[in-house]
Design a protein around this motif. Structure first.
Motif, PDB file in Angstrom:
ATOM      1  N   PRO A  23       0.847  -1.202   0.000  1.00  0.00           N
ATOM      2  CA  PRO A  23       0.000   0.000   0.000  1.00  0.00           C
ATOM      3  C   PRO A  23       0.882   1.252   0.000  1.00  0.00           C
ATOM      4  CG  PRO A  23       0.061  -0.957   2.196  1.00  0.00           C
ATOM      5  CD  PRO A  23       0.810  -1.898   1.303  1.00  0.00           C
ATOM      6  N   TYR A  24       1.267   1.679  -1.199  1.00  0.00           N
ATOM      7  CA  TYR A  24       2.297   2.704  -1.326  1.00  0.00           C
ATOM      8  C   TYR A  24       1.893   4.041  -0.734  1.00  0.00           C
ATOM      9  CZ  TYR A  24       4.808  -0.539  -4.325  1.00  0.00           C
ATOM     10  OH  TYR A  24       5.484  -1.628  -4.786  1.00  0.00           O
ATOM     11  N   TRP A  25       0.606   4.292  -0.587  1.00  0.00           N
ATOM     12  CA  TRP A  25       0.184   5.570  -0.021  1.00  0.00           C
ATOM     13  C   TRP A  25       0.701   5.741   1.405  1.00  0.00           C
ATOM     14  CZ3 TRP A  25      -2.631   5.412   4.440  1.00  0.00           C
ATOM     15  CH2 TRP A  25      -3.277   4.198   4.735  1.00  0.00           C
ATOM     16  N   LEU A  26       1.002   4.620   2.113  1.00  0.00           N
ATOM     17  CA  LEU A  26       1.498   4.724   3.477  1.00  0.00           C
ATOM     18  C   LEU A  26       2.819   5.482   3.547  1.00  0.00           C
ATOM     19  CD1 LEU A  26       0.747   1.193   4.997  1.00  0.00           C
ATOM     20  CD2 LEU A  26      -0.196   3.385   5.742  1.00  0.00           C
ATOM     21  N   PHE A  27       3.632   5.367   2.504  1.00  0.00           N
ATOM     22  CA  PHE A  27       4.899   6.100   2.508  1.00  0.00           C
ATOM     23  C   PHE A  27       4.643   7.600   2.522  1.00  0.00           C
ATOM     24  CE2 PHE A  27       6.176   2.003   0.686  1.00  0.00           C
ATOM     25  CZ  PHE A  27       7.278   1.717   1.467  1.00  0.00           C
ATOM     26  N   LEU A  28       3.756   8.065   1.635  1.00  0.00           N
ATOM     27  CA  LEU A  28       3.458   9.502   1.607  1.00  0.00           C
ATOM     28  C   LEU A  28       2.818   9.951   2.904  1.00  0.00           C
ATOM     29  CD1 LEU A  28       2.157  10.225  -2.005  1.00  0.00           C
ATOM     30  CD2 LEU A  28       4.451  10.471  -1.076  1.00  0.00           C
ATOM     31  N   ALA A  29       1.962   9.102   3.480  1.00  0.00           N
ATOM     32  CA  ALA A  29       1.309   9.463   4.737  1.00  0.00           C
ATOM     33  C   ALA A  29       2.322   9.677   5.853  1.00  0.00           C
ATOM     34  CB  ALA A  29       0.315   8.378   5.140  1.00  0.00           C
ATOM     35  N   ASN A  30       3.486   9.039   5.724  1.00  0.00           N
ATOM     36  CA  ASN A  30       4.522   9.182   6.738  1.00  0.00           C
ATOM     37  C   ASN A  30       5.684  10.059   6.261  1.00  0.00           C
ATOM     38  OD1 ASN A  30       4.015   7.239   9.238  1.00  0.00           O
ATOM     39  ND2 ASN A  30       3.209   6.237   7.414  1.00  0.00           N
ATOM     40  N   GLY A  31       5.459  10.825   5.190  1.00  0.00           N
ATOM     41  CA  GLY A  31       6.438  11.813   4.760  1.00  0.00           C
ATOM     42  C   GLY A  31       7.544  11.303   3.872  1.00  0.00           C
ATOM     43  N   VAL A  32       7.434  10.059   3.379  1.00  0.00           N
ATOM     44  CA  VAL A  32       8.467   9.498   2.513  1.00  0.00           C
ATOM     45  C   VAL A  32       8.013   9.631   1.065  1.00  0.00           C
ATOM     46  CG1 VAL A  32       9.783   7.434   1.900  1.00  0.00           C
ATOM     47  CG2 VAL A  32       9.208   7.893   4.301  1.00  0.00           C
ATOM     48  N   THR A  33       8.704  10.458   0.294  1.00  0.00           N
ATOM     49  CA  THR A  33       8.259  10.759  -1.072  1.00  0.00           C
ATOM     50  C   THR A  33       9.065  10.025  -2.140  1.00  0.00           C
ATOM     51  OG1 THR A  33       9.691  12.692  -1.134  1.00  0.00           O
ATOM     52  CG2 THR A  33       7.421  13.023  -0.385  1.00  0.00           C
ATOM     53  N   GLY A  34      10.074   9.262  -1.718  1.00  0.00           N
ATOM     54  CA  GLY A  34      10.846   8.484  -2.672  1.00  0.00           C
ATOM     55  C   GLY A  34      11.441   7.272  -1.991  1.00  0.00           C
ATOM     56  N   ILE A  35      11.482   6.121  -2.690  1.00  0.00           N
ATOM     57  CA  ILE A  35      12.095   4.927  -2.123  1.00  0.00           C
ATOM     58  C   ILE A  35      12.979   4.254  -3.167  1.00  0.00           C
ATOM     59  CG2 ILE A  35      10.293   4.479  -0.416  1.00  0.00           C
ATOM     60  CD1 ILE A  35       9.141   2.383  -2.258  1.00  0.00           C
ATOM     61  N   ILE A  60      -1.657   6.734  -5.557  1.00  0.00           N
ATOM     62  CA  ILE A  60      -0.910   7.603  -4.649  1.00  0.00           C
ATOM     63  C   ILE A  60       0.293   6.837  -4.138  1.00  0.00           C
ATOM     64  CG2 ILE A  60      -0.976   8.866  -2.469  1.00  0.00           C
ATOM     65  CD1 ILE A  60      -3.955   9.303  -2.924  1.00  0.00           C
ATOM     66  N   GLY A  61       1.451   7.415  -4.312  1.00  0.00           N
ATOM     67  CA  GLY A  61       2.653   6.742  -3.852  1.00  0.00           C
ATOM     68  C   GLY A  61       3.892   7.566  -4.108  1.00  0.00           C
ATOM     69  N   PRO A  62       5.043   7.127  -3.583  1.00  0.00           N
ATOM     70  CA  PRO A  62       6.305   7.854  -3.751  1.00  0.00           C
ATOM     71  C   PRO A  62       6.961   7.521  -5.077  1.00  0.00           C
ATOM     72  CG  PRO A  62       6.698   5.881  -2.486  1.00  0.00           C
ATOM     73  CD  PRO A  62       5.212   5.894  -2.795  1.00  0.00           C
ATOM     74  N   ARG A  63       7.996   8.246  -5.414  1.00  0.00           N
ATOM     75  CA  ARG A  63       8.814   7.888  -6.559  1.00  0.00           C
ATOM     76  C   ARG A  63       9.523   6.571  -6.258  1.00  0.00           C
ATOM     77  NH1 ARG A  63      14.395  10.773  -8.657  1.00  0.00           N
ATOM     78  NH2 ARG A  63      14.630   9.537 -10.563  1.00  0.00           N
ATOM     79  N   ARG A 221       6.623   2.031  16.186  1.00  0.00           N
ATOM     80  CA  ARG A 221       7.297   2.472  14.965  1.00  0.00           C
ATOM     81  C   ARG A 221       7.026   1.526  13.794  1.00  0.00           C
ATOM     82  NH1 ARG A 221      13.395   4.628  16.347  1.00  0.00           N
ATOM     83  NH2 ARG A 221      12.903   5.923  18.140  1.00  0.00           N
ATOM     84  N   LEU A 222       6.923   0.236  14.091  1.00  0.00           N
ATOM     85  CA  LEU A 222       6.816  -0.770  13.034  1.00  0.00           C
ATOM     86  C   LEU A 222       5.392  -1.288  12.871  1.00  0.00           C
ATOM     87  CD1 LEU A 222      10.027  -2.854  13.888  1.00  0.00           C
ATOM     88  CD2 LEU A 222       9.801  -0.890  12.369  1.00  0.00           C
ATOM     89  N   ARG A 223       4.420  -0.494  13.263  1.00  0.00           N
ATOM     90  CA  ARG A 223       3.046  -0.992  13.286  1.00  0.00           C
ATOM     91  C   ARG A 223       2.494  -1.322  11.908  1.00  0.00           C
ATOM     92  NH1 ARG A 223       3.296   4.353  14.202  1.00  0.00           N
ATOM     93  NH2 ARG A 223       1.890   5.822  13.153  1.00  0.00           N
ATOM     94  N   TYR A 224       3.093  -0.785  10.849  1.00  0.00           N
ATOM     95  CA  TYR A 224       2.586  -1.078   9.513  1.00  0.00           C
ATOM     96  C   TYR A 224       3.218  -2.336   8.906  1.00  0.00           C
ATOM     97  CZ  TYR A 224       0.673   3.656   9.649  1.00  0.00           C
ATOM     98  OH  TYR A 224      -0.014   4.780   9.988  1.00  0.00           O
ATOM     99  N   LEU A 225       4.229  -2.882   9.558  1.00  0.00           N
ATOM    100  CA  LEU A 225       4.882  -4.065   9.007  1.00  0.00           C
ATOM    101  C   LEU A 225       3.979  -5.293   9.119  1.00  0.00           C
ATOM    102  CD1 LEU A 225       8.568  -3.945  10.310  1.00  0.00           C
ATOM    103  CD2 LEU A 225       7.753  -3.522   8.003  1.00  0.00           C
ATOM    104  N   PRO A 226       4.168  -6.283   8.231  1.00  0.00           N
ATOM    105  CA  PRO A 226       3.488  -7.562   8.424  1.00  0.00           C
ATOM    106  C   PRO A 226       3.820  -8.123   9.797  1.00  0.00           C
ATOM    107  CG  PRO A 226       4.510  -7.473   6.255  1.00  0.00           C
ATOM    108  CD  PRO A 226       4.982  -6.258   7.007  1.00  0.00           C
ATOM    109  N   ALA A 227       2.881  -8.829  10.403  1.00  0.00           N
ATOM    110  CA  ALA A 227       3.036  -9.297  11.782  1.00  0.00           C
ATOM    111  C   ALA A 227       4.296 -10.124  11.980  1.00  0.00           C
ATOM    112  CB  ALA A 227       1.803 -10.098  12.196  1.00  0.00           C
TER     113      ALA A 227
END
Length: 266
Positions: A23-35, A60-63, A221-227
């Motif tokens: 879910p690439y939008w999570l990067f933008l939601a956390n301020g990361v605009t490129g990966i 919606i997603g980063p570069r 910090r890692l709440r979005y990672l797979p369990a």
């Protein structure tokens, strides 16, 4: 990001492993605009599609800057990385310089943004770098068993991981006396366009963290990672005091060594 919108305070993660249709939008939601993703089993055709969607604004997603499968000359490591898969491998095993050149050509034709070299022997790395220069695609990755200055002179663009910081820039728990030697390396790297990717917050893999970070903080910090990757289910997190080595990192900053920041997390 939609073409008619802008994002302030842009940040990039220079090393992140994505092995899912994330879910690439999570990067933008956390301020990361490129990966930058140096090694993935996501089909390159799928990545090309995702990149087109992000560029058009329909997703919606980063570069995204991706390498596709990384290249090494240890077939046992390749089998372990691929976990038995031959359809969309995360690693490609080669054994000769000629094979290295062919892999560079085929990966560029498949649409990668750079080549990821993974602990390759010197003759394999030099073939990757030479072919990359010839056809115009950068080579990044782990440092081969050659001097870091030689790798830089050969065209190694981004040397991955904090443990590959230049030897001239000291070692863990440095006393800071190596400043002038580190400055000389920094000048050479800047001339060659070489950078060192470091993970000051994680130490790589998301499983080694500074001692000051508690497990409770990690879970947040890692709440979005797979369990399977979170400390509450994965198990105890390793602690590494070298990640809290302010003298060495201050030395590297003072020497103006080209640095990019990554996390090396899934």
């Amino acid at each position: 990001v939609h073409p008619d919108r802008s994002v302030k305070n842009q940040n990039a993660d220079a090393y992140i492993g994505i092995y899912l249709d994330w879910p690439y939008w999570l990067f933008l939601a956390n301020g990361v605009t490129g990966i930058r993703n140096p090694g993935t089993d996501v089909p390159l055709a799928r990545y090309r599609e995702i990149k087109r969607e992000i560029a058009s604004g329909s997703r919606i997603g980063p570069r995204l800057i991706v390498s596709g499968p990384h290249v090494n000359d240890n077939c046992e490591i390749s089998r372990r990385f691929n976990n038995g898969s031959t359809v969309y491998p995360i690693a490609v095993c080669i054994s000769t310089p000629d094979e290295a050149r062919r892999v560079v050509d085929s990966l560029k034709a498949a649409g990668v943004d750079f080549i990821k070299s993974y602990d390759t022997a010197p003759e394999i790395f030099f073939a990757l770098a030479d072919e990359g220069r010839r056809i115009g695609i950068p080579v990044d990755g782990h440092l081969s068993p050659i001097p870091d200055t030689v790798a830089s002179d050969s065209g190694h663009r981004i040397i991955d991981h904090w443990y590959h910081l230049p030897k001239a820039c000291g070692s863990p728990n440095s006393d800071g006396s190596e400043l002038e030697a580190c400055r000389a390396v920094a000048v050479r790297w800047r001339r060659n366009g070489t950078w060192n990717e470091v993970e000051p917050a994680t130490g790589g893999g998301g499983r080694t963290w500074p001692a000051r970070v508690t497990d409770a903080e990690l879970i947040q910090r890692l709440r979005y990672l797979p369990a399977a990757f979170r400390p509450d289910t994965f198990g105890p997190i390793e602690r590494d005091s070298t990640l809290e080595d302010p003298v060495r990192f201050t030395l590297v900053q003072a020497a103006e060594l080209p640095i990019v920041i990554g996390t090396d997390t899934p």
